[in-house]
Motif scaffolding. Structure first.
Motif, short mmCIF file in Angstrom:
data_model
loop_
_atom_site.label_atom_id
_atom_site.label_comp_id
_atom_site.label_asym_id
_atom_site.label_seq_id
_atom_site.Cartn_x
_atom_site.Cartn_y
_atom_site.Cartn_z
N LEU A 46 1.25 -0.92 0.31
CA LEU A 46 -0.41 0.30 -0.57
C LEU A 46 1.21 1.51 0.38
O LEU A 46 0.66 2.53 -0.92
N VAL A 47 1.95 1.11 0.82
CA VAL A 47 3.20 2.35 0.26
C VAL A 47 3.78 2.84 -0.43
O VAL A 47 3.85 3.92 -0.50
N VAL A 48 3.89 1.99 -1.28
CA VAL A 48 4.52 1.76 -2.17
C VAL A 48 4.60 2.59 -3.05
O VAL A 48 4.56 2.60 -3.61
N LEU A 49 2.54 1.27 -3.34
CA LEU A 49 1.76 2.14 -4.29
C LEU A 49 1.62 3.60 -3.67
O LEU A 49 2.02 4.70 -4.88
N LEU A 50 1.70 4.17 -3.08
CA LEU A 50 1.08 5.77 -2.63
C LEU A 50 2.73 6.69 -2.89
O LEU A 50 2.15 7.65 -3.25
N LEU A 51 4.23 5.99 -2.67
CA LEU A 51 5.32 6.77 -2.31
C LEU A 51 5.00 7.35 -3.96
O LEU A 51 5.68 8.31 -4.69
N GLY A 52 4.76 5.83 -5.16
CA GLY A 52 5.14 6.61 -7.06
C GLY A 52 3.76 7.23 -6.89
O GLY A 52 3.89 8.99 -7.58
N ALA A 53 2.46 6.88 -6.32
CA ALA A 53 1.63 7.94 -6.90
C ALA A 53 1.44 8.77 -6.85
O ALA A 53 0.95 10.29 -6.92
N LEU A 54 1.68 9.32 -5.12
CA LEU A 54 1.69 10.54 -4.72
C LEU A 54 2.99 11.44 -4.94
O LEU A 54 3.36 12.39 -5.43
N GLY A 55 4.09 11.00 -4.81
CA GLY A 55 5.65 11.30 -4.86
C GLY A 55 5.72 11.38 -6.23
O GLY A 55 6.69 12.32 -6.45
N GLY A 56 5.87 10.25 -7.50
CA GLY A 56 5.90 10.85 -8.77
C GLY A 56 6.70 9.42 -8.53
O GLY A 56 7.07 8.78 -8.32
N SER A 57 6.82 8.79 -10.25
CA SER A 57 8.00 7.70 -9.86
C SER A 57 9.39 8.23 -9.65
O SER A 57 9.92 7.17 -8.83
N ARG A 58 10.05 8.95 -9.44
CA ARG A 58 11.20 9.31 -9.11
C ARG A 58 11.38 9.02 -7.18
O ARG A 58 12.40 8.30 -6.91
N VAL A 59 10.22 9.87 -6.74
CA VAL A 59 10.27 9.61 -5.12
C VAL A 59 10.11 8.83 -4.73
O VAL A 59 10.55 7.86 -3.92
N GLY A 60 9.33 7.81 -5.67
CA GLY A 60 9.21 6.51 -4.96
C GLY A 60 9.58 5.42 -5.15
O GLY A 60 10.13 5.01 -4.02
N ALA A 61 11.04 5.78 -6.30
CA ALA A 61 11.91 4.51 -6.17
C ALA A 61 13.00 4.91 -5.45
O ALA A 61 13.20 3.34 -4.69
N ALA A 62 12.81 6.54 -5.24
CA ALA A 62 14.06 6.88 -4.68
C ALA A 62 13.69 6.10 -3.29
O ALA A 62 14.89 6.28 -1.61
N ALA A 63 12.78 7.07 -2.30
CA ALA A 63 12.24 6.38 -1.08
C ALA A 63 12.24 4.78 -1.20
O ALA A 63 12.85 4.14 -0.51
N VAL A 64 12.05 3.72 -2.24
CA VAL A 64 12.26 2.21 -1.70
C VAL A 64 13.66 1.68 -1.73
O VAL A 64 13.96 1.07 -1.46
N LEU A 65 14.90 2.27 -3.22
CA LEU A 65 16.25 2.10 -2.46
C LEU A 65 16.80 2.77 -1.51
O LEU A 65 17.56 1.89 -0.87
N ALA A 66 15.87 3.74 -1.11
CA ALA A 66 16.92 4.75 0.10
C ALA A 66 16.47 3.40 1.36
O ALA A 66 17.18 2.97 2.81
#
Length: 173
Positions: A46-66
C-alpha cells in the motif's frame, strides 16, 4: 549559472528529503504484519503504491531504494524488525526489489479514475513477478505461485483499492 546550480541543489535535497520520509513510512508499514511463511503479509505494498502515486516515479523509487539501503546496512526496517544483507538474499528479496519497479510505475497514476485504477493494479501486480520468481528458488515455482501470489490476491485487491481511494482523496484536497 549560479541560480541553476542552487535550484538543482535544492531539488536534489528535496528529493532526498522526500525519499527519507518515504523510506520511514515504508519501514513503519513493514511492521504491520500478518505472519505467513515464507512471505509475511504487510502493509508495505500500500505504501509503495502511494509513494509512487503521490510523489511521482522518481521519489517513489528513491524512497524504496533508501529503504533497501537502510535495511542492508543493518537498520531494523524490514518486516518484523529484521535487517541486514541476508534479508536481501532470502525468500522475500524478489518482492523487496520489485517494490522499486512498482513505485516507479505507480508514479504514472494520473488522469481518469479508470487510468489510475489500471496503473495502480499493474504496479501492484508487477512486484509479484520478481517476488515469485525469486521465491521459486527456495520453494519451487508451483509453491511459490501459491504462497507468494495466490494467497496475497485478497490483500492485493484491498490495498490497491485503498491506494486508489487515498490517492483520489488527497488529490481532491
Amino acid at each position: 549559472m549560479m541560480h541553476l546550480t542552487a535550484t538543482r541543489a535544492r531539488t536534489g535535497l528535496q528529493l532526498a528529503g522526500f525519499a527519507l520520509l518515504g523510506s520511514a513510512a515504508l519501514a513503519a508499514s513493514a511492521q504491520i504484519t500478518l505472519p505467513m511463511w515464507p512471505v509475511p503479509a504487510t502493509m508495505q505494498t500500500l505504501v509503495v503504491l502511494l509513494l509512487g502515486a503521490l510523489g511521482g516515479s522518481r521519489v517513489g523509487a528513491a524512497a524504496v531504494l533508501a529503504y533497501l539501503l537502510e535495511g542492508a546496512l543493518g537498520l531494523p526496517v524490514f518486516a518484523g524488525g529484521s535487517a541486514g544483507p541476508a534479508v536481501l538474499m532470502g525468500p522475500t528479496a524478489g518482492f523487496l526489489l520489485g517494490f522499486i519497479a512498482a513505485a516507479a510505475l505507480a508514479g504514472l497514476a494520473r488522469g481518469t479514475l479508470a487510468r489510475q485504477a489500471l496503473v495502480l493494479t499493474a504496479a501492484h501486480l508487477l512486484l509479484f513477478v520478481p517476488g515469485v520468481l525469486w521465491l521459486a528458488q527456495f520453494t519451487g515455482l508451483e509453491k511459490a505461485g501459491m504462497v507468494g501470489f495466490v494467497l496475497f490476491i485478497p490483500g492485493t485487491v484491498v490495498k490497491t483499492a485503498l491506494a486508489l481511494a487515498t490517492l483520489r482523496a488527497l488529490r481532491r484536497a
